[in-house]
Design an enzyme around this catalytic site. Structure first.
Site, PDB file in Angstrom:
ATOM      1  N   ARG A  74       0.846  -1.200   0.000  1.00 12.35           N
ATOM      2  CA  ARG A  74       0.000   0.000   0.000  1.00 12.35           C
ATOM      3  C   ARG A  74       0.882   1.251   0.000  1.00 12.35           C
ATOM      4  O   ARG A  74       0.610   2.230  -0.687  1.00 12.35           O
ATOM      5  CB  ARG A  74      -0.899  -0.038   1.240  1.00 12.35           C
ATOM      6  CG  ARG A  74      -2.038   0.933   1.222  1.00 12.35           C
ATOM      7  CD  ARG A  74      -2.964   0.716   2.406  1.00 12.35           C
ATOM      8  NE  ARG A  74      -3.784  -0.464   2.293  1.00 12.35           N
ATOM      9  CZ  ARG A  74      -4.907  -0.566   1.561  1.00 12.35           C
ATOM     10  NH1 ARG A  74      -5.337   0.478   0.881  1.00 12.35           N
ATOM     11  NH2 ARG A  74      -5.596  -1.682   1.512  1.00 12.35           N
ATOM     12  N   ARG A 100     -10.047   3.178  -2.453  1.00 10.10           N
ATOM     13  CA  ARG A 100      -8.795   2.744  -1.829  1.00 10.10           C
ATOM     14  C   ARG A 100      -8.685   3.375  -0.458  1.00 10.10           C
ATOM     15  O   ARG A 100      -9.013   4.558  -0.283  1.00 10.10           O
ATOM     16  CB  ARG A 100      -7.584   3.213  -2.650  1.00 10.10           C
ATOM     17  CG  ARG A 100      -7.467   2.607  -4.005  1.00 10.10           C
ATOM     18  CD  ARG A 100      -6.881   1.227  -3.968  1.00 10.10           C
ATOM     19  NE  ARG A 100      -5.592   1.181  -3.276  1.00 10.10           N
ATOM     20  CZ  ARG A 100      -4.979   0.038  -2.965  1.00 10.10           C
ATOM     21  NH1 ARG A 100      -5.527  -1.121  -3.274  1.00 10.10           N
ATOM     22  NH2 ARG A 100      -3.809   0.055  -2.340  1.00 10.10           N
ATOM     23  N   HIS A 118     -18.839  10.937   0.581  1.00  6.55           N
ATOM     24  CA  HIS A 118     -19.154   9.631   1.151  1.00  6.55           C
ATOM     25  C   HIS A 118     -20.676   9.485   1.179  1.00  6.55           C
ATOM     26  O   HIS A 118     -21.373  10.406   1.618  1.00  6.55           O
ATOM     27  CB  HIS A 118     -18.578   9.536   2.574  1.00  6.55           C
ATOM     28  CG  HIS A 118     -18.837   8.213   3.204  1.00  6.55           C
ATOM     29  ND1 HIS A 118     -18.154   7.076   2.827  1.00  6.55           N
ATOM     30  CD2 HIS A 118     -19.713   7.829   4.156  1.00  6.55           C
ATOM     31  CE1 HIS A 118     -18.600   6.049   3.532  1.00  6.55           C
ATOM     32  NE2 HIS A 118     -19.543   6.480   4.339  1.00  6.55           N
ATOM     33  N   GLU A 152      -8.129   9.397   9.426  1.00  2.65           N
ATOM     34  CA  GLU A 152      -9.193   8.504   9.910  1.00  2.65           C
ATOM     35  C   GLU A 152     -10.196   8.244   8.781  1.00  2.65           C
ATOM     36  O   GLU A 152     -10.724   9.202   8.182  1.00  2.65           O
ATOM     37  CB  GLU A 152      -9.904   9.177  11.096  1.00  2.65           C
ATOM     38  CG  GLU A 152     -10.903   8.291  11.788  1.00  2.65           C
ATOM     39  CD  GLU A 152     -11.800   9.087  12.739  1.00  2.65           C
ATOM     40  OE1 GLU A 152     -12.874   8.583  13.075  1.00  2.65           O
ATOM     41  OE2 GLU A 152     -11.423  10.214  13.111  1.00  2.65           O
ATOM     42  N   GLU A 183     -25.579  13.912  -4.870  1.00  2.89           N
ATOM     43  CA  GLU A 183     -24.107  14.016  -4.862  1.00  2.89           C
ATOM     44  C   GLU A 183     -23.642  14.932  -5.982  1.00  2.89           C
ATOM     45  O   GLU A 183     -22.720  15.737  -5.817  1.00  2.89           O
ATOM     46  CB  GLU A 183     -23.461  12.635  -5.016  1.00  2.89           C
ATOM     47  CG  GLU A 183     -23.704  11.707  -3.842  1.00  2.89           C
ATOM     48  CD  GLU A 183     -22.943  10.399  -3.948  1.00  2.89           C
ATOM     49  OE1 GLU A 183     -21.835  10.390  -4.510  1.00  2.89           O
ATOM     50  OE2 GLU A 183     -23.465   9.368  -3.478  1.00  2.89           O
TER      51      GLU A 183
HETATM   52  C1  GRF Z   1     -20.581   7.535  -4.993  1.00  4.56           C
HETATM   53  O1  GRF Z   1     -21.734   7.045  -4.384  1.00  4.56           O
HETATM   54  C2  GRF Z   1     -19.675   8.144  -3.966  1.00  4.56           C
HETATM   55  O2  GRF Z   1     -20.362   8.721  -2.895  1.00  4.56           O
HETATM   56  C3  GRF Z   1     -18.903   6.953  -3.481  1.00  4.56           C
HETATM   57  O3  GRF Z   1     -18.702   6.165  -4.614  1.00  4.56           O
HETATM   58  C4  GRF Z   1     -19.708   6.425  -5.564  1.00  4.56           C
HETATM   59  C5  GRF Z   1     -19.026   6.821  -6.838  1.00  4.56           C
HETATM   60  O4  GRF Z   1     -19.876   6.913  -7.914  1.00  4.56           O
HETATM   61  N1  GRF Z   1     -17.707   7.384  -2.813  1.00  4.56           N
HETATM   62  P1  GRF Z   1     -19.350   7.475  -9.304  1.00  4.56           P
HETATM   63  O5  GRF Z   1     -18.152   6.632  -9.720  1.00  4.56           O
HETATM   64  O6  GRF Z   1     -18.975   8.909  -9.124  1.00  4.56           O
HETATM   65  O7  GRF Z   1     -20.500   7.291 -10.240  1.00  4.56           O
END
Ligand code: GRF
Length: 226
Positions: A74, A100, A118, A152, A183
């Site tokens: 890693r 990752r 997230h 974290e 998102e």
């Molecule tokens: C999203 O739900 C994001 O919150 C999470 O992974 C997903 C990625 O989706 N971390 P994409 O590859 O942007 O369509």
């Protein structure tokens, strides 16, 4: 001295992905329509052949695969990844579905310049399977949170959070799709705040216009910030 063209003065964003890249697409679109005043200088994926790489290529953004499986450790992967990132001199590294776990060394190398989204109402449900966990717990609301990255896992300070209803018939897939739509609004919005110099992390605290943000960050629901 020659004046730089305006595009070159815009903050430099580098996006890390592992998959479909729908969040990446929201950055491409926001840069295209001017709602995000930034330039996408590179996209890096740890997986070859993913749709996000095609999206980057279609938008003319340099795109690179750094396959984690080619590294013994890693640490080795994170070191190389960090070196490649630095070669693009980004102002902000945007994690967009980058699957990752990052070493503390990597995170500290870019501290304050690393942001993530997230798919949960952090601090609830760090880690994986967030939507199923929200359904199993009988939660009425799920969502997504933009946050600065600290060592974290999913634990850095929240910036902007979309709260989205969980419907009675939701599966984790239907809920994930509904959350994903939000998102695509909140992530470019939060990154634009950073690019305008309004948002920063100081001593582990997210500050917007110089004010410390609450634990969940700014709440965004039904299209309005609260
Ligand atoms: C999203 O739900 C994001 O919150 C999470 O992974 C997903 C990625 O989706 N971390 P994409 O590859 O942007 O369509």
């Amino acid at each position: 001295m020659t004046e730089q063209p305006a595009a070159e003065k815009k903050p430099r964003l580098l996006v890390l992905i592992s998959g479909g890249g729908s969040n990446l697409q929201s950055f491409i679109d926001a840069c295209g329509n001017g709602s995000l005043q930034a330039q996408l200088v590179a996209v890096i994926s740890n997986r070859a052949g993913v749709k996000g790489l095609d999206r980057a290529a279609a938008a003319g953004i340099p795109n690179i695969v750094v396959d984690h499986r080619a590294f013994d450790s890693r640490d080795g992967f994170d070191q190389s990844l960090g070196d490649i990132i630095e070669s693009f001199a980004p102002d902000l590294v945007v994690l967009a579905g980058f699957m990752r776990i990052l070493t503390p060394e990597f995170v500290n190398r870019f501290l304050g310049k690393l942001i993530n989204i997230h798919p949960s109402l952090l601090p609830a449900y760090p880690g994986l399977h967030t939507h199923q966990r929200a359904i199993d717990a009988g939660d009425k609301q799920a969502g997504a949170t933009v946050h600065f990255v600290t060592p974290e896992l999913d634990g850095g300070p929240s910036v902007l959070q979309a709260q989205v209803p969980v419907l009675p018939d939701d599966s984790s897939d239907t809920l994930a799709q509904r959350v994903l739509g939000f998102e695509h609004s909140i992530y470019p919005t939060a990154v634009q705040w950073f690019c305008e110099g309004r948002l920063r992390m100081e001593n582990g605290v997210a500050l917007l216009d110089g004010q410390a943000l609450p634990e969940n960050g700014v709440i965004f629901s039904d299209g309005a910030e609260q």
